[in-house]
Scaffold this active site. Sequence first.
Site, PDB file in Angstrom:
ATOM      1  N   SER A   1       0.798  -1.227   0.000  1.00 10.54           N
ATOM      2  CA  SER A   1       0.000   0.000   0.000  1.00 10.54           C
ATOM      3  C   SER A   1       0.830   1.277   0.000  1.00 10.54           C
ATOM      4  O   SER A   1       0.453   2.260  -0.655  1.00 10.54           O
ATOM      5  CB  SER A   1      -0.947   0.008   1.212  1.00 10.54           C
ATOM      6  OG  SER A   1      -1.836  -1.090   1.165  1.00 10.54           O
TER       7      SER A   1
ATOM      8  N   HIS B   1       0.562   4.696   4.097  1.00  6.35           N
ATOM      9  CA  HIS B   1      -0.152   5.308   2.983  1.00  6.35           C
ATOM     10  C   HIS B   1       0.256   6.772   2.837  1.00  6.35           C
ATOM     11  O   HIS B   1       0.568   7.238   1.737  1.00  6.35           O
ATOM     12  CB  HIS B   1      -1.656   5.231   3.201  1.00  6.35           C
ATOM     13  CG  HIS B   1      -2.194   3.841   3.221  1.00  6.35           C
ATOM     14  ND1 HIS B   1      -3.547   3.556   3.375  1.00  6.35           N
ATOM     15  CD2 HIS B   1      -1.591   2.632   3.093  1.00  6.35           C
ATOM     16  CE1 HIS B   1      -3.733   2.246   3.338  1.00  6.35           C
ATOM     17  NE2 HIS B   1      -2.555   1.670   3.177  1.00  6.35           N
TER      18      HIS B   1
END
Length: 245
Positions: free
Chosen positions: A141, A187
Amino acid sequence: MRMPTKQQIRYQWERGGPVITWALIIACVAVWLVEVLAGFLSPVLQNWLIVQGMAAPATMVREPWTIVTSMFLHAPNSILHILFNMIALYSVGPELERLMGHWRFLGLYMISGLGGALGLMTWGVLAPGGQGWRYAAYGASGALFGLFAALLVVYRRIGADIRSMLVWMAVNFALPFVVGGVAWQAHVGGFVVGGLLTWLLVAGVKPWRGKSLKWRMQVYGWGVTVLVIALILALNTANPYAGLL
């Protein structure tokens, strides 16, 4: 499904096809299948593989390889983690790989993953009660959010309509707070670093704008890499576990 031949791979490579994108997807899926198989053989073995490969702020500097290995690990007990990430990779990877070139795209992906590690280290310092140092994460991610930021920067630069992309990114950023157990710190780190590198490539220092993309990627890519590593090392000076593990 048949594996592509060398001639087919060469054909795609020469025409800017998503060769690196597919290679990353295959690598992530292969590692996930190893995790699943290890779980059938021994849950202890599966847990050992994940623990050895995941990135943890407390041990990241002492075990720097985990920055890379964690990018290819996914939750073995659910298909959703690997499925969602690979769909996301295939949704943005081919376009960026075509625009940037194969190796530069791979560089952006890996540097964005490094940015995800920086996000985890930053949380280690900022989290109340030192709980951030006891955190650990894995998954693609961080690198993927760097690709999201890159596409956003490129589309904004060429004047494309980015409203739908902004909504999609907002949903992805909000998802960790709805689902829970998702490393939103990685993220954010990947998004910031991937966006910064792409902004430098498309704008950056004015006198260097006329340089080739290859030259700019070498200069800016290594510059951002050194900066992120330096920040990780600086943040690690506050690591209460640095001398204990």
